[in-house]
Scaffold this motif. Structure first.
Motif, PDB file in Angstrom:
ATOM      1  N   UNK A 184      14.285 -34.780   7.033  1.00  0.00           N
ATOM      2  CA  UNK A 184      14.006 -36.288   6.965  1.00  0.00           C
ATOM      3  C   UNK A 184      12.506 -36.380   5.736  1.00  0.00           C
ATOM      4  N   UNK A 185      12.166 -35.605   5.313  1.00  0.00           N
ATOM      5  CA  UNK A 185      11.242 -35.860   4.294  1.00  0.00           C
ATOM      6  C   UNK A 185      11.811 -36.345   2.958  1.00  0.00           C
ATOM      7  N   UNK A 186      10.977 -37.423   2.491  1.00  0.00           N
ATOM      8  CA  UNK A 186      11.539 -37.827   1.151  1.00  0.00           C
ATOM      9  C   UNK A 186      11.509 -36.683  -0.087  1.00  0.00           C
ATOM     10  N   UNK A 187      12.381 -36.787  -0.903  1.00  0.00           N
ATOM     11  CA  UNK A 187      12.252 -35.855  -2.059  1.00  0.00           C
ATOM     12  C   UNK A 187      11.117 -35.693  -2.630  1.00  0.00           C
ATOM     13  N   UNK A 188      10.749 -34.498  -3.125  1.00  0.00           N
ATOM     14  CA  UNK A 188       9.329 -34.131  -3.614  1.00  0.00           C
ATOM     15  C   UNK A 188       8.149 -34.292  -2.495  1.00  0.00           C
ATOM     16  N   UNK A 189       8.795 -33.873  -1.321  1.00  0.00           N
ATOM     17  CA  UNK A 189       7.897 -33.942  -0.212  1.00  0.00           C
ATOM     18  C   UNK A 189       7.017 -32.505  -0.159  1.00  0.00           C
ATOM     19  N   UNK A 190       5.958 -32.327   0.933  1.00  0.00           N
ATOM     20  CA  UNK A 190       5.471 -31.118   1.087  1.00  0.00           C
ATOM     21  C   UNK A 190       5.316 -30.884   2.552  1.00  0.00           C
ATOM     22  N   UNK A 191       5.474 -29.565   2.856  1.00  0.00           N
ATOM     23  CA  UNK A 191       5.353 -29.068   4.266  1.00  0.00           C
ATOM     24  C   UNK A 191       4.433 -28.081   4.233  1.00  0.00           C
ATOM     25  N   UNK A 192       3.538 -28.215   5.314  1.00  0.00           N
ATOM     26  CA  UNK A 192       2.686 -26.878   5.402  1.00  0.00           C
ATOM     27  C   UNK A 192       2.289 -26.616   6.878  1.00  0.00           C
ATOM     28  N   UNK A 193       2.266 -25.268   7.344  1.00  0.00           N
ATOM     29  CA  UNK A 193       2.228 -24.780   8.560  1.00  0.00           C
ATOM     30  C   UNK A 193       0.946 -24.114   8.823  1.00  0.00           C
ATOM     31  N   UNK A 194       0.342 -24.313   9.780  1.00  0.00           N
ATOM     32  CA  UNK A 194      -1.033 -23.342   9.883  1.00  0.00           C
ATOM     33  C   UNK A 194      -0.660 -22.319  10.809  1.00  0.00           C
ATOM     34  N   UNK A 195      -0.861 -20.939  10.214  1.00  0.00           N
ATOM     35  CA  UNK A 195      -0.725 -19.565  10.965  1.00  0.00           C
ATOM     36  C   UNK A 195      -1.927 -19.103  11.311  1.00  0.00           C
ATOM     37  N   UNK A 196      -2.078 -17.837  10.779  1.00  0.00           N
ATOM     38  CA  UNK A 196      -3.736 -17.283  11.127  1.00  0.00           C
ATOM     39  C   UNK A 196      -3.692 -16.165  10.454  1.00  0.00           C
ATOM     40  N   UNK A 197      -4.914 -15.646   9.902  1.00  0.00           N
ATOM     41  CA  UNK A 197      -5.328 -14.765   9.155  1.00  0.00           C
ATOM     42  C   UNK A 197      -5.015 -13.454   9.624  1.00  0.00           C
ATOM     43  N   UNK A 198      -4.969 -13.385  11.268  1.00  0.00           N
ATOM     44  CA  UNK A 198      -4.598 -11.906  11.718  1.00  0.00           C
ATOM     45  C   UNK A 198      -3.199 -11.447  11.263  1.00  0.00           C
ATOM     46  N   UNK A 199      -2.194 -12.231  10.651  1.00  0.00           N
ATOM     47  CA  UNK A 199      -1.135 -11.710   9.955  1.00  0.00           C
ATOM     48  C   UNK A 199      -1.533 -10.627   8.998  1.00  0.00           C
ATOM     49  N   UNK A 200      -2.880 -10.631   8.451  1.00  0.00           N
ATOM     50  CA  UNK A 200      -3.265  -9.750   7.821  1.00  0.00           C
ATOM     51  C   UNK A 200      -4.283  -8.549   8.249  1.00  0.00           C
ATOM     52  N   UNK A 201      -4.216  -8.446   9.474  1.00  0.00           N
ATOM     53  CA  UNK A 201      -5.001  -7.525  10.411  1.00  0.00           C
ATOM     54  C   UNK A 201      -4.679  -6.677  10.936  1.00  0.00           C
ATOM     55  N   UNK A 202      -5.322  -5.400  11.139  1.00  0.00           N
ATOM     56  CA  UNK A 202      -4.828  -4.096  11.742  1.00  0.00           C
ATOM     57  C   UNK A 202      -5.766  -4.317  13.061  1.00  0.00           C
ATOM     58  N   UNK A 203      -5.338  -4.693  14.072  1.00  0.00           N
ATOM     59  CA  UNK A 203      -6.201  -5.195  15.090  1.00  0.00           C
ATOM     60  C   UNK A 203      -5.529  -4.804  16.682  1.00  0.00           C
ATOM     61  N   UNK A 204      -6.136  -4.784  17.744  1.00  0.00           N
ATOM     62  CA  UNK A 204      -5.402  -4.871  19.032  1.00  0.00           C
ATOM     63  C   UNK A 204      -5.615  -6.153  19.510  1.00  0.00           C
ATOM     64  N   UNK A 205      -4.985  -6.462  20.949  1.00  0.00           N
ATOM     65  CA  UNK A 205      -5.251  -7.485  21.634  1.00  0.00           C
ATOM     66  C   UNK A 205      -4.489  -8.877  21.015  1.00  0.00           C
ATOM     67  N   UNK A 206      -4.093  -9.041  19.795  1.00  0.00           N
ATOM     68  CA  UNK A 206      -3.438 -10.281  19.579  1.00  0.00           C
ATOM     69  C   UNK A 206      -2.083 -10.173  19.154  1.00  0.00           C
ATOM     70  N   UNK A 207      -1.431  -9.237  19.918  1.00  0.00           N
ATOM     71  CA  UNK A 207      -0.120  -9.009  19.554  1.00  0.00           C
ATOM     72  C   UNK A 207       1.050 -10.178  20.049  1.00  0.00           C
TER      73      UNK A 207
END
Length: 257
Positions: free
Chosen positions: A134-157
């Motif tokens: 549905x976006x117009x041409x030349x549109x922009x999509x941005x999703x919020x994720x988390x910096x834990x994608x770069x982490x080596x840590x327990x409890x956030x599986x």
């Protein structure tokens, strides 16, 4: 005017009533967006949604708000349909929806896993899908994720694990939508100073997170301040359109990839 400028554009923000989403909405209105639709999850956020709508209108833009649980494809389809009916096809679609669970791996129930998957992965998948339709041409999509994608840590599986698929959704969609000039990105903030963060963390963990980033001492709270995330989102949905398919961790040196 540049085709990538924010001025005159139509915007949809999922999770746009409060916290980071609300600040993004206000910022894009101040940058000259023509109209902004904000989504909020439950009636508990209605007052904040109404306040954000009023702030957008005060900045000179049209504004509407829609309540929905976005954990079904039909609900996401309806959000886009309602937005288009109210303010027109979006040029910019931003999804800030997410849910945190901090818990030992062996204690996570099937119901918790299913809920985390629905909120963090499924809703993001169908939001990007509908944006692509549905976006117009030349549109922009941005999703919020988390910096834990770069982490080596327990409890956030369950949390980081259900945000991780969005990284590939972003890559794949950027390849498929690129022929229409649409850029697709994801941003992974560090732990943010919002009510979203604190319920999942104990006092010791909060204290750790406030000192964990390389630049923590220069933050107002030691955490990632939402005011420091907004300019990056503004850039990615305007002049930063040449960045696509990327997941960018913005966290003051909290994690890296």
């Amino acid at each position: 005017m540049s085709k990538h400028a924010i001025k005159g554009k139509t915007v949809l923000i999922a999770g746009g009533a409060k916290n980071l989403g609300g600040l993004i909405a206000r910022d894009l209105a101040a940058q000259g967006a023509r109209a902004i639709a904000i989504h909020y999850n439950s009636a508990a956020s209605k007052a904040e949604a109404d306040a954000t709508v009023a702030a957008i209108q005060a900045a000179g833009a049209e504004a509407v708000a829609f309540q929905a649980d976005l954990t079904t494809a039909g609900a996401v389809e309806k959000l886009f349909a309602d937005t288009i009916s109210a303010i027109g096809k979006p040029d910019i679609a931003i999804n800030t929806v997410g849910k945190v669970l901090k818990k030992p791996f062996v204690e996570i129930s099937e119901a918790e896993y299913d809920e985390m998957t629905a909120v963090n992965s499924k809703s993001a998948f169908f939001f990007i899908k509908e944006a692509g339709k549905h976006l117009n041409d030349n549109g922009k999509v941005c999703t919020l994720v988390t910096s834990l994608l770069g982490a080596y840590t327990p409890f956030y599986a369950a949390y980081a694990g259900t945000k991780a698929p969005v990284e590939h959704f972003t890559r794949s969609a950027s390849k498929e939508f690129g022929a229409r000039g649409i850029s697709v990105t994801a941003i992974g903030p560090g732990p943010m100073d919002t009510p979203f963060f604190y319920p999942a963390e104990g006092a010791d963990a909060v204290a750790y997170h406030k000192t964990a980033a390389a630049l923590s001492q220069f933050s107002k709270t030691g955490l990632t301040d939402i005011e420091d995330i907004v300019p990056f989102i503004r850039f990615l949905v305007s002049d930063g359109w040449w960045i696509t398919g990327q997941t960018i961790l913005i966290n003051g040196g909290y994690t890296t990839k």
